[in-house]
Design a protein around this motif. Structure first.
Motif, PDB file in Angstrom:
ATOM      1  N   PRO A 434       3.528  -3.534  -9.338  1.00  0.00           N
ATOM      2  CA  PRO A 434       3.888  -4.059  -8.012  1.00  0.00           C
ATOM      3  C   PRO A 434       4.895  -5.205  -8.114  1.00  0.00           C
ATOM      4  O   PRO A 434       4.868  -6.010  -9.052  1.00  0.00           O
ATOM      5  N   TRP A 435       5.808  -5.285  -7.130  1.00  0.00           N
ATOM      6  CA  TRP A 435       6.825  -6.340  -7.117  1.00  0.00           C
ATOM      7  C   TRP A 435       6.914  -7.077  -5.775  1.00  0.00           C
ATOM      8  O   TRP A 435       7.554  -8.120  -5.672  1.00  0.00           O
ATOM      9  N   LYS A 436       6.261  -6.555  -4.742  1.00  0.00           N
ATOM     10  CA  LYS A 436       6.234  -7.245  -3.453  1.00  0.00           C
ATOM     11  C   LYS A 436       5.006  -6.790  -2.680  1.00  0.00           C
ATOM     12  O   LYS A 436       4.609  -5.618  -2.776  1.00  0.00           O
ATOM     13  N   ILE A 437       4.399  -7.717  -1.892  1.00  0.00           N
ATOM     14  CA  ILE A 437       3.198  -7.374  -1.138  1.00  0.00           C
ATOM     15  C   ILE A 437       3.268  -8.023   0.242  1.00  0.00           C
ATOM     16  O   ILE A 437       3.659  -9.186   0.376  1.00  0.00           O
ATOM     17  N   VAL A 452       2.765  -2.432  -0.344  1.00  0.00           N
ATOM     18  CA  VAL A 452       3.103  -2.936  -1.667  1.00  0.00           C
ATOM     19  C   VAL A 452       4.334  -2.206  -2.196  1.00  0.00           C
ATOM     20  O   VAL A 452       4.411  -0.974  -2.148  1.00  0.00           O
ATOM     21  N   GLY A 453       5.312  -2.973  -2.653  1.00  0.00           N
ATOM     22  CA  GLY A 453       6.423  -2.383  -3.380  1.00  0.00           C
ATOM     23  C   GLY A 453       5.997  -2.158  -4.826  1.00  0.00           C
ATOM     24  O   GLY A 453       5.526  -3.086  -5.491  1.00  0.00           O
ATOM     25  N   VAL A 454       6.102  -0.930  -5.306  1.00  0.00           N
ATOM     26  CA  VAL A 454       5.687  -0.582  -6.669  1.00  0.00           C
ATOM     27  C   VAL A 454       6.859   0.052  -7.406  1.00  0.00           C
ATOM     28  O   VAL A 454       7.876   0.391  -6.799  1.00  0.00           O
ATOM     29  N   ASN A 455       6.713   0.204  -8.689  1.00  0.00           N
ATOM     30  CA  ASN A 455       7.728   0.875  -9.489  1.00  0.00           C
ATOM     31  C   ASN A 455       7.057   1.999 -10.263  1.00  0.00           C
ATOM     32  O   ASN A 455       6.484   1.785 -11.328  1.00  0.00           O
ATOM     33  N   GLU A 465      10.721   4.756 -10.043  1.00  0.00           N
ATOM     34  CA  GLU A 465      11.664   3.924  -9.301  1.00  0.00           C
ATOM     35  C   GLU A 465      10.879   3.098  -8.286  1.00  0.00           C
ATOM     36  O   GLU A 465       9.675   3.299  -8.108  1.00  0.00           O
ATOM     37  N   ASN A 466      11.564   2.182  -7.628  1.00  0.00           N
ATOM     38  CA  ASN A 466      10.892   1.366  -6.616  1.00  0.00           C
ATOM     39  C   ASN A 466      10.464   2.229  -5.438  1.00  0.00           C
ATOM     40  O   ASN A 466      11.291   2.927  -4.837  1.00  0.00           O
ATOM     41  N   ARG A 467       9.174   2.162  -5.108  1.00  0.00           N
ATOM     42  CA  ARG A 467       8.593   2.935  -4.006  1.00  0.00           C
ATOM     43  C   ARG A 467       7.763   2.014  -3.117  1.00  0.00           C
ATOM     44  O   ARG A 467       7.593   0.834  -3.406  1.00  0.00           O
ATOM     45  N   ILE A 468       7.213   2.579  -2.051  1.00  0.00           N
ATOM     46  CA  ILE A 468       6.334   1.851  -1.146  1.00  0.00           C
ATOM     47  C   ILE A 468       4.969   2.538  -1.118  1.00  0.00           C
ATOM     48  O   ILE A 468       4.865   3.731  -0.833  1.00  0.00           O
TER      49      ILE A 468
END
Length: 557
Positions: A434-437, A452-455, A465-468
Motif C-alpha cells: 500500500p502507498w496511500k489510504i 487504498v492505493g496498492v501496487n 502496477e498501482n491499483r485501487i
C-alpha cells in the motif's frame, strides 16, 4: 502567465498560479508600510522609490513578499476621510514604489486601509491589482474579505489569510459592505480546516494587539494557537508598531509583530525592524531568519552593527518567555527552529492527530500531548486517515518495514474519553504494497470503508502496477470489498469526494502520452467508470495539479 480562479468545492477563493519548476520557494514578510504624513513628505522630496532603495535587492530576491499596507491608495475624489484621530491616504502612484521594492502580497486587514471610506478601500484593492500586488483580508463584503489568496509556486501550494482583531474607529460594521475581514475567529478557523488537507502552507496574518507593547496579549496568543490548531503553518502579526515576541506552538512559528517598516514614528523601538525570510520546500518551512533594519528618514536601511545587536537583544529578551531562542550570526538573526514535520495532520471530532514517521501525537482540550511511539523501530509511518465510532478514533495507517522495504496496513485505536491509545493491529498481508489510504463511505451506509492505493496485480491485469483496493471496516478489523477489477490503466494518484460520492483517479494510459483524470461511481458491488474529466500533461508538479484540480480557472484579472 498569472491566472486567477474561483474554487467551487469549499468556498470562493482567489487563486494565483505562478508557473515554475524549481524546488525551493523564497518568502519574506515585513511590518507596517505607511505612505502618508511624514513618509509622503520624503516621497515628494525624492521619488516613490526612495523609501525602498536600501532594501529592494533583499525583497526582490524572494518569490513571495508580503507587507502590511497601513493606508489606502486613492485619489482625494475617490472617497471621504472618516472621522478619526489619524486618517491616512496615499496617492495611487505610490504603488509604483511597492512594486519597485518587490512586494507581491499586501494585507489590507488593518485599521487604516478604510481611512478614506469604503470607496477608497475598494480603490486601494484596485490599485494594488493594477501593480500585480495581491491583497488579502479585505473585500466588498465579509464573504469576499475572508477569501484566502491561493498561490502555487515551484510545486508548493500556499494559502494566505488576512484578519483584523478589533472594530475600527469611526466606522460602522456591516457584513454586507466593504470592510477588512473582522472578528469571527471561529469562521476563520473553519475556513482553514477546509483547506488544510489541500494546501502545503497556510499563512495567517493578524492586525492585533496593543500599540508599543512588546509582549503579545492573551487574545493574540489565543488567536494564534486557534488558527494553528485549525491547520495554519505560519502566523504573522502587525499593528503594535514595535517588534514583539517570536514563539513556536506545536512546531509552528508565530511572529507576533514585525513592527514598522516604512514609517515616520520617532521612538527608537518604533524604528527598529526586521525582514523575516525563510524557504518553503517539500511541504516544510526551513531556515527562518531575520534581517535587522533601522528606519532612518522614514525608510528602512540595513542596520548598523550596534543597531543589529540592540534589535537582537530586544527580540531575544521578549521571546525567551515563549521558549524561543535566537542567535546572531554576523548581521543575521537566526530563529532556532529545528522541528520534525508531521507527514499528515488529521482531525476527528474536533481533535487533532499529528502523524510523524515514528509516532502519533494528539492534544486534549488543555493542550496536553499524548504520544504513541511505534513499538518496532524497524517500522515507519507513511500515511494515515481517521474515523470515529463509539468514542474511539481509528487511525488506519500505512507502515513500512525499513528492513525488507515492504508496507502494510496498520490500525491504531485511540479511546477519546480516556485519552489513551489502545493496542494496535497489523495486517498479516505484506504483498499489497500500500502507498496511500483514505477513509471513504463508498456506499453511504454510515459505516466507512478505506480506499487504498496498492501496487500489485488484479484479477484481469497481471502486471504489478498501482491499483485501487477498497476494504470494509468494522472498527479496527477490515476485509476485502472491491479489488479494482474495472481499472485497467496504471494509477498515478487518487482522491475521494464524499459529497459527490466519487472516486477520482489520475491514470496513465499506456497508449497515450497524456494522463487522464477519471471519475468512478459506486454501483453497489464496485466502482464503475463514470467519465473522463480532463487530460493532464506530464510535469514535475503533476500530483499537485491533480489535487488542486477542484479549482476552475478563469482568465486574468
Amino acid at each position: 502567465m498569472i491566472r486567477v480562479a474561483r474554487r467551487l468545492l469549499l468556498l470562493p477563493i482567489a487563486f494565483l498560479l505562478i508557473a515554475d519548476i524549481s524546488a525551493q520557494v523564497d518568502f519574506c514578510a515585513v511590518g507596517d508600510v505607511l505612505l502618508d504624513r511624514g513618509v509622503r513628505k520624503v516621497i515628494e522630496q525624492n521619488d516613490v522609490n526612495y523609501p525602498f532603495e536600501d532594501i529592494d535587492e533583499i525583497i526582490n530576491k524572494n518569490d513571495l513578499a508580503l507587507f502590511n499596507l497601513e493606508c489606502p491608495l486613492s485619489h482625494a475624489e475617490d472617497g471621504f476621510p472618516i472621522n478619526k484621530r489619524y486618517s491616512f491616504r496615499a496617492d495611487p502612484e505610490y504603488a509604483k514604489g511597492l512594486k519597485f521594492a518587490g512586494f507581491n502580497i499586501a494585507t489590507i486587514a488593518n485599521n487604516h486601509t478604510i481611512d478614506y471610506g469604503k470607496s477608497g478601500f475598494l480603490k486601494t484593492m484596485e490599485v494594488l491589482e493594477e501593480h500585480s500586488i495581491y491583497s488579502i483580508g479585505g473585500g466588498e463584503d465579509q464573504n469576499l474579505a475572508f477569501q484566502p489568496l491561493l498561490v502555487e509556486k515551484k510545486g508548493e501550494a500556499f494559502a494566505f489569510f488576512g484578519h483584523l482583531e478589533f472594530l475600527l474607529e469611526g466606522t460602522t460594521f456591516n457584513k454586507d459592505q466593504p470592510y477588512p475581514a473582522f472578528g469571527q475567529i471561529d469562521r476563520l478557523c473553519s475556513d482553514i480546516q477546509k483547506l488544510n488537507s489541500h494546501i502545503d502552507h497556510i499563512i495567517v496574518t493578524f492586525h492585533w494587539g496593543q500599540e508599543n507593547v512588546a509582549i503579545p496579549t492573551k487574545r493574540q496568543i489565543s488567536y494564534a494557537h486557534k488558527v494553528i490548531d485549525a491547520g495554519a503553518d505560519l502566523v504573522i502579526g502587525h499593528h503594535p508598531h514595535i517588534l514583539q515576541s517570536i514563539a513556536t506552538y506545536k512546531n509552528k512559528l508565530i511572529l507576533y509583530s514585525l513592527g514598522n517598516f516604512v514609517f515616520d514614528n520617532s521612538d527608537k523601538l518604533q524604528k527598529q525592524s526586521v525582514i523575516f525570510r525563510c524557504q518553503f520546500e517539500n511541504g516544510k518551512l526551513v531556515n527562518p531568519e531575520l534581517v535587522p533594519v533601522y528606519i532612518n528618514n522614514c525608510r528602512p536601511e540595513l542596520a548598523s552593527s550596534q543597531n543589529t545587536r540592540e534589535i537582537f537583544e530586544h527580540l531575544n529578551r521578549v521571546s525567551q518567555p515563549f521558549q524561543t531562542t535566537l542567535s546572531l550570526n554576523d548581521s543575521i538573526i537566526k530563529i532556532n527552529y529545528n522541528v520534525e514535520y508531521p507527514i499528515r495532520e488529521l482531525n476527528a471530532s474536533g481533535r487533532n492527530f499529528y502523524i510523524f514517521k515514528k509516532k502519533i501525537v494528539t492534544y486534549n482540550a488543555l493542550n496536553e500531548a499524548t504520544e504513541y511511539y511505534l513499538p518496532d523501530d524497524n517500522y515507519i509511518l507513511n500515511d494515515a486517515d481517521i474515523f470515529v465510532q463509539e468514542g474511539i478514533a481509528y487511525l488506519y495507517s500505512i507502515v513500512k518495514n525499513t528492513i525488507n522495504d515492504k508496507s502494510r496496513i496498520a490500525v491504531f485505536p485511540f479511546l477519546m474519553e480516556r485519552n489513551e491509545f489502545l493496542k494496535p493491529s497489523l495486517d498479516v498481508h505484506d504483498h499489497y504494497n500500500p502507498w496511500k489510504i483514505k477513509v471513504f463511505d463508498v456506499d453511504n451506509d454510515n459505516n466507512p470503508e478505506v480506499v487504498v492505493g496498492v501496487n500489485k496485480s488484479t484479477r484481469y491485469f497481471e502486471n504489478e502496477e498501482n491499483r485501487i483496493f477498497v476494504f470494509n471496516t468494522e472498527k479496527d478489523y477490515f476485509y476485502a470489498k472491491w479489488f479494482g477489477s474495472k481499472i485497467g490503466n496504471p494509477v498515478i494518484d487518487f482522491k475521494v469526494s464524499q459529497k459527490s460520492n466519487q472516486l477520482v483517479i489520475l491514470e496513465q494510459p499506456k497508449a497515450q502520452k497524456k494522463n487522464i483524470v477519471v471519475s468512478y461511481k459506486w454501483n453497489g458491488f464496485g466502482f464503475d467508470h463514470d467519465k473522463i474529466l480532463y487530460e493532464m500533461d506530464e510535469g514535475s508538479d503533476l500530483k499537485l495539479q491533480f489535487h488542486l484540480s477542484d479549482f476552475t480557472f478563469e482568465s486574468g484579472f
